[in-house]
Scaffold this motif. Structure first.
Motif, PDB file in Angstrom:
ATOM      1  N   PRO A  52       0.372  -1.605   0.280  1.00 50.79           N
ATOM      2  CA  PRO A  52       0.271  -0.082   0.055  1.00 50.79           C
ATOM      3  C   PRO A  52       0.764   1.214   0.285  1.00 50.79           C
ATOM      4  CG  PRO A  52       0.097  -0.978   2.430  1.00 50.79           C
ATOM      5  CD  PRO A  52       0.596  -1.910   1.419  1.00 50.79           C
ATOM      6  N   GLU A  53       2.078   1.369  -0.074  1.00 49.62           N
ATOM      7  CA  GLU A  53       2.505   2.162   0.489  1.00 49.62           C
ATOM      8  C   GLU A  53       3.156   2.638  -1.123  1.00 49.62           C
ATOM      9  OE1 GLU A  53       5.749  -1.232   0.297  1.00 49.62           O
ATOM     10  OE2 GLU A  53       3.831  -0.511   1.250  1.00 49.62           O
ATOM     11  N   ALA A  95     -14.289  16.522  -2.208  1.00 49.73           N
ATOM     12  CA  ALA A  95     -14.484  15.247  -1.701  1.00 49.73           C
ATOM     13  C   ALA A  95     -13.378  15.074  -1.567  1.00 49.73           C
ATOM     14  CB  ALA A  95     -14.874  13.977  -2.759  1.00 49.73           C
ATOM     15  N   GLU A  96     -12.310  15.991  -3.139  1.00 50.95           N
ATOM     16  CA  GLU A  96     -10.978  15.584  -2.583  1.00 50.95           C
ATOM     17  C   GLU A  96     -10.342  16.480  -1.345  1.00 50.95           C
ATOM     18  OE1 GLU A  96      -8.985  16.463  -6.283  1.00 50.95           O
ATOM     19  OE2 GLU A  96      -8.605  14.357  -7.221  1.00 50.95           O
ATOM     20  N   LEU A 337      -7.045   3.782  -4.490  1.00 50.11           N
ATOM     21  CA  LEU A 337      -7.919   4.391  -4.622  1.00 50.11           C
ATOM     22  C   LEU A 337      -7.723   5.140  -3.164  1.00 50.11           C
ATOM     23  CD1 LEU A 337     -10.276   6.559  -6.162  1.00 50.11           C
ATOM     24  CD2 LEU A 337     -11.532   5.614  -4.406  1.00 50.11           C
ATOM     25  N   SER A 338      -7.914   3.595  -1.675  1.00 53.61           N
ATOM     26  CA  SER A 338      -7.547   4.763  -0.936  1.00 53.61           C
ATOM     27  C   SER A 338      -6.555   4.255  -0.379  1.00 53.61           C
ATOM     28  CB  SER A 338      -8.113   3.326   0.189  1.00 53.61           C
ATOM     29  OG  SER A 338      -8.060   2.301  -0.230  1.00 53.61           O
ATOM     30  N   SER A 339      -5.247   3.795  -1.703  1.00 47.21           N
ATOM     31  CA  SER A 339      -4.058   3.900  -0.741  1.00 47.21           C
ATOM     32  C   SER A 339      -2.561   5.432  -1.868  1.00 47.21           C
ATOM     33  CB  SER A 339      -2.978   3.004  -1.322  1.00 47.21           C
ATOM     34  OG  SER A 339      -3.434   1.460  -0.746  1.00 47.21           O
ATOM     35  N   GLY A 340      -4.019   6.345  -2.785  1.00 40.97           N
ATOM     36  CA  GLY A 340      -3.471   7.749  -2.763  1.00 40.97           C
ATOM     37  C   GLY A 340      -3.890   7.782  -4.527  1.00 40.97           C
ATOM     38  N   HIS A 341      -3.891   7.013  -5.019  1.00 44.22           N
ATOM     39  CA  HIS A 341      -4.075   6.135  -6.217  1.00 44.22           C
ATOM     40  C   HIS A 341      -5.883   7.387  -7.103  1.00 44.22           C
ATOM     41  CE1 HIS A 341      -1.222   4.249  -7.813  1.00 44.22           C
ATOM     42  NE2 HIS A 341      -1.189   3.567  -6.212  1.00 44.22           N
ATOM     43  N   ASP A 342      -5.559   7.622  -7.538  1.00 41.34           N
ATOM     44  CA  ASP A 342      -7.004   8.888  -8.882  1.00 41.34           C
ATOM     45  C   ASP A 342      -7.858   7.466  -9.361  1.00 41.34           C
ATOM     46  OD1 ASP A 342      -5.730   7.881 -11.486  1.00 41.34           O
ATOM     47  OD2 ASP A 342      -4.252   9.658 -11.108  1.00 41.34           O
ATOM     48  N   VAL A 343      -8.901   8.237  -9.628  1.00 46.64           N
ATOM     49  CA  VAL A 343     -10.101   7.046  -9.981  1.00 46.64           C
ATOM     50  C   VAL A 343      -9.405   6.175 -11.488  1.00 46.64           C
ATOM     51  CG1 VAL A 343     -12.057   6.777 -11.259  1.00 46.64           C
ATOM     52  CG2 VAL A 343     -11.677   8.033  -9.416  1.00 46.64           C
ATOM     53  N   ALA A 344      -8.686   6.812 -12.681  1.00 42.90           N
ATOM     54  CA  ALA A 344      -8.330   5.926 -13.406  1.00 42.90           C
ATOM     55  C   ALA A 344      -7.094   5.339 -13.552  1.00 42.90           C
ATOM     56  CB  ALA A 344      -7.766   7.410 -14.265  1.00 42.90           C
ATOM     57  N   GLU A 345      -6.882   5.642 -12.248  1.00 46.61           N
ATOM     58  CA  GLU A 345      -5.494   4.320 -11.776  1.00 46.61           C
ATOM     59  C   GLU A 345      -6.394   2.994 -11.077  1.00 46.61           C
ATOM     60  OE1 GLU A 345      -1.438   7.014 -10.700  1.00 46.61           O
ATOM     61  OE2 GLU A 345      -2.663   6.846  -9.802  1.00 46.61           O
ATOM     62  N   ALA A 368      -8.734  11.804  -7.116  1.00 48.88           N
ATOM     63  CA  ALA A 368      -8.280  10.798  -5.888  1.00 48.88           C
ATOM     64  C   ALA A 368      -9.034  11.482  -4.066  1.00 48.88           C
ATOM     65  CB  ALA A 368      -7.258  11.260  -6.047  1.00 48.88           C
ATOM     66  N   PRO A 369      -9.500  11.191  -3.425  1.00 42.92           N
ATOM     67  CA  PRO A 369     -10.414  10.818  -2.350  1.00 42.92           C
ATOM     68  C   PRO A 369      -9.135  11.480  -1.460  1.00 42.92           C
ATOM     69  CG  PRO A 369     -11.009   9.449  -3.130  1.00 42.92           C
ATOM     70  CD  PRO A 369     -10.265   9.606  -4.233  1.00 42.92           C
ATOM     71  N   PHE A 370      -8.175   9.736  -1.308  1.00 45.15           N
ATOM     72  CA  PHE A 370      -7.635   9.328  -0.602  1.00 45.15           C
ATOM     73  C   PHE A 370      -6.259  10.220  -0.095  1.00 45.15           C
ATOM     74  CE2 PHE A 370     -10.860   6.779  -0.285  1.00 45.15           C
ATOM     75  CZ  PHE A 370     -11.192   6.603   1.333  1.00 45.15           C
ATOM     76  N   ARG A 371      -5.055  10.984  -2.091  1.00 46.06           N
ATOM     77  CA  ARG A 371      -3.903  12.019  -1.335  1.00 46.06           C
ATOM     78  C   ARG A 371      -4.161  12.593  -0.862  1.00 46.06           C
ATOM     79  NH1 ARG A 371      -2.647  12.824  -7.689  1.00 46.06           N
ATOM     80  NH2 ARG A 371      -3.196  10.359  -7.655  1.00 46.06           N
ATOM     81  N   THR A 372      -4.765  13.249  -0.794  1.00 45.31           N
ATOM     82  CA  THR A 372      -4.879  14.881   0.830  1.00 45.31           C
ATOM     83  C   THR A 372      -5.075  13.571   2.647  1.00 45.31           C
ATOM     84  OG1 THR A 372      -4.913  16.244  -0.665  1.00 45.31           O
ATOM     85  CG2 THR A 372      -5.128  16.422   1.975  1.00 45.31           C
ATOM     86  N   ARG A 373      -4.313  13.690   3.113  1.00 44.28           N
ATOM     87  CA  ARG A 373      -4.527  12.438   4.156  1.00 44.28           C
ATOM     88  C   ARG A 373      -5.132  13.569   5.644  1.00 44.28           C
ATOM     89  NH1 ARG A 373      -0.800   9.654   1.926  1.00 44.28           N
ATOM     90  NH2 ARG A 373      -1.250   7.660   2.303  1.00 44.28           N
ATOM     91  N   ALA A 374      -4.938  14.653   5.754  1.00 47.03           N
ATOM     92  CA  ALA A 374      -4.680  15.676   7.086  1.00 47.03           C
ATOM     93  C   ALA A 374      -6.512  17.245   6.336  1.00 47.03           C
ATOM     94  CB  ALA A 374      -4.337  16.861   7.424  1.00 47.03           C
ATOM     95  N   LYS A 375      -7.381  16.619   6.420  1.00 46.88           N
ATOM     96  CA  LYS A 375      -7.823  17.255   5.968  1.00 46.88           C
ATOM     97  C   LYS A 375      -9.298  18.263   7.135  1.00 46.88           C
ATOM     98  CE  LYS A 375      -9.365  14.217   1.811  1.00 46.88           C
ATOM     99  NZ  LYS A 375     -10.361  13.313   1.760  1.00 46.88           N
ATOM    100  N   ARG A 376      -9.221  19.934   6.435  1.00 45.16           N
ATOM    101  CA  ARG A 376     -10.347  20.163   7.828  1.00 45.16           C
ATOM    102  C   ARG A 376     -11.811  19.801   7.999  1.00 45.16           C
ATOM    103  NH1 ARG A 376      -7.287  25.548   7.559  1.00 45.16           N
ATOM    104  NH2 ARG A 376      -6.836  25.541   4.755  1.00 45.16           N
TER     105      ARG A 376
END
Length: 497
Positions: A52-53, A95-96, A337-345, A368-376
């Motif tokens: 996953p890394e 969502a991103e 997706l949850s490892s940071g990839h985008d929808v196409a990938e 890529a909704p999980f590419r940014t981890r810290a969200k406000r």
């Protein structure tokens, strides 16, 4: 994916078959492009759950090899209307910035769940993928980005998600064709008890073809047994063992059941994976902004098109027979997706046999909704601009008003905002008439209903009809974002004579 590129075998322009690169002829007996396992899969597909890394983007993979630089991952931004198409990108941008896991806070306006639905059959190989998706989101796989043991890792994405499943023959939201008066099928799971330990209150379930039969049962919910037992699921101690609050009435060879107290429509769907109703869609879903999902069937473009009307942000659909391996194995897509990839990938990594591109991927390819981890959190109400009221006359002589508005975009946060819309109107400032944020008549019907309205958008138009002539109408329009923030704007209009 460019048809002229094949990662593992190359592509022979003369024969149309895989073959060595540099123009050499295809080897005798080579299968046609798209029929060799993994022939166009992304290089990290088979390791999605092991590494996953590893988040190398497709762009980086392309640039690393001259032979791949003419290859592109292609998705379709093609909803049934222009507004549906635009909303695929608008929802992805919101969502991103804001999509988070609110497990433990079901009252939060943006709370979402994972919904997984199979018909009890093998799903032509998709059943293991569906179960793997459940284990991934519940953090029960060692490499899951949601496993609490991986909290020290830089790729950890937070606590497990709330997962709801169904393994009954009927699909969620379907109606028994033999009993049209029956209620819609709610999420139901069942398992067969192998043994019971009264001391530890552990119940072990028979595998019966499932490597993880306990994963169907959510912690904190009440289960029942055929022997009259009733208990709360305290925890999953292993993939086939549940710890219950009591084991009274639970016996070996009994069936244990959990019935979700489902009210329709389902309003908390963030991730979805299900099968198998051929070219069907049960109109019981209101997808969260940012939702991703797919239905496994040979005519799933029907499901995908309907799901886009009900708010899904990215999906895939088969336009012709792709074989079961030509549609996304969504466990792989969710892991990527949850490892940071985008929808196409993510979607391309989940299709092992891309049989002549019979499956179309819909959505913003860069989402890529999980590419940014810290969200406000989103703490600002939507800002409405360009509220316009235009008085019109119907051909029959009736009075109408066309209402239009859009969200402001002066700041980056405003530019990514999206909302449901509501109108209040009347002859006084107290209004008295309401067009609600969501219109969902007859929630007990699973047929796609043209009169239902559930749609997040940045632009809004609506026609008010049956108004009185030559009267001043007061209008207030409200925009509510996924976090529940509300912005308003008011205006008046005089109807025609």
């Amino acid at each position: 994916m460019n048809l002229e590129e094949n990662f593992d075998a190359g592509f022979d322009r003369v024969t149309g078959k895989p073959g060595p690169r540099n123009g050499a002829s295809a080897a005798p007996g080579s299968g046609a492009l798209g029929t060799v396992l993994g022939d166009i899969a992304l290089p990290w597909m088979r390791g999605a759950f092991d590494r996953p890394e590893q988040t190398s983007s497709f762009k980086r993979l392309r640039m690393a090899s001259p032979a791949r630089r003419q290859s592109y991952l292609v998705t379709h931004l093609g909803g049934e209307t222009l507004e549906t198409t635009l909303s695929l990108v608008d929802k992805a941008l919101y969502a991103e910035r804001y999509l988070q896991n609110f497990t433990g806070h079901p009252a939060h306006p943006y709370y979402g769940r994972v919904w997984l639905d199979h018909d009890g059959g093998t799903g032509a190989g998709h059943r293991p993928s569906l179960l793997t998706a459940a284990l991934w989101f519940k953090g029960l796989l060692k490499t899951s980005v949601f496993a609490l043991a991986n909290r020290p890792q830089p790729w950890y994405q937070g606590p497990p998600w709330d997962v709801r499943m169904d393994n009954a023959e009927a699909e969620i939201g379907s109606r028994d064709p033999k009993d049209p008066a029956a209620p819609l099928h709610g999420a139901t799971v069942g398992g067969l008890i192998e043994r019971v330990d009264p001391t530890t209150r552990l119940v072990t379930l028979v595998s019966n073809g499932d490597p993880a039969p306990a994963v169907y049962f959510p912690a904190g919910e009440m289960v029942e047994s055929a022997g009259g037992g009733r208990a709360k699921v305290l925890t999953l101690t292993s993939q086939n063992t549940l710890k219950l609050s009591t084991v009274d009435g639970f016996r070996p060879r009994d069936t244990v059941m959990w019935r979700q107290p489902t009210g329709f429509p389902l309003t908390d769907v963030t991730f979805y994976y299900g099968y198998y109703g051929l070219a069907q869609y049960h109109d019981v879903y209101q997808f969260r902004v940012g939702a991703v999902g797919s239905h496994m069937d040979s005519g799933s473009v029907v499901w995908a098109r309907a799901a886009m009307r009900r708010g899904i942000t990215a999906t895939a659909g088969a336009v012709s027979e792709p074989t079961s391996a030509g549609v996304p194995f969504m466990a792989s897509a969710f892991a990527a997706l949850s490892s940071g990839h985008d929808v196409a990938e993510a979607f391309y990594s989940a299709i092992p046999f891309n049989t002549r591109w019979n499956t179309v991927i819909f959505g913003d390819p860069l989402y890529a909704p999980f590419r940014t981890r810290a969200k406000r959190p989103d703490e600002s109400p939507p800002a409405i601009e360009r509220l316009t009221l235009v008085a019109l006359r119907s051909p029959s002589g009736g009075q109408r008003v066309l209402v239009s508005a859009q969200l402001a975009g002066a700041t980056p946060e405003q530019a990514d905002d999206i909302a449901l819309w509501q109108i209040e109107y009347g002859l006084t400032p107290e209004y008295g008439n309401l067009v609600p944020y969501i219109e969902w008549p007859d929630p007990g019907d699973d047929k796609l209903n043209q009169h239902r309205r559930y749609f997040y958008t940045r632009r809004f138009t609506y026609e008010l009809a049956d108004l009185l002539p030559s009267r001043v109408y007061h209008v207030r329009i409200s925009a509510r974002d996924p976090f529940g923030n509300v912005g308003t704007a008011t205006e008046t209009v005089t109807t025609l004579r």
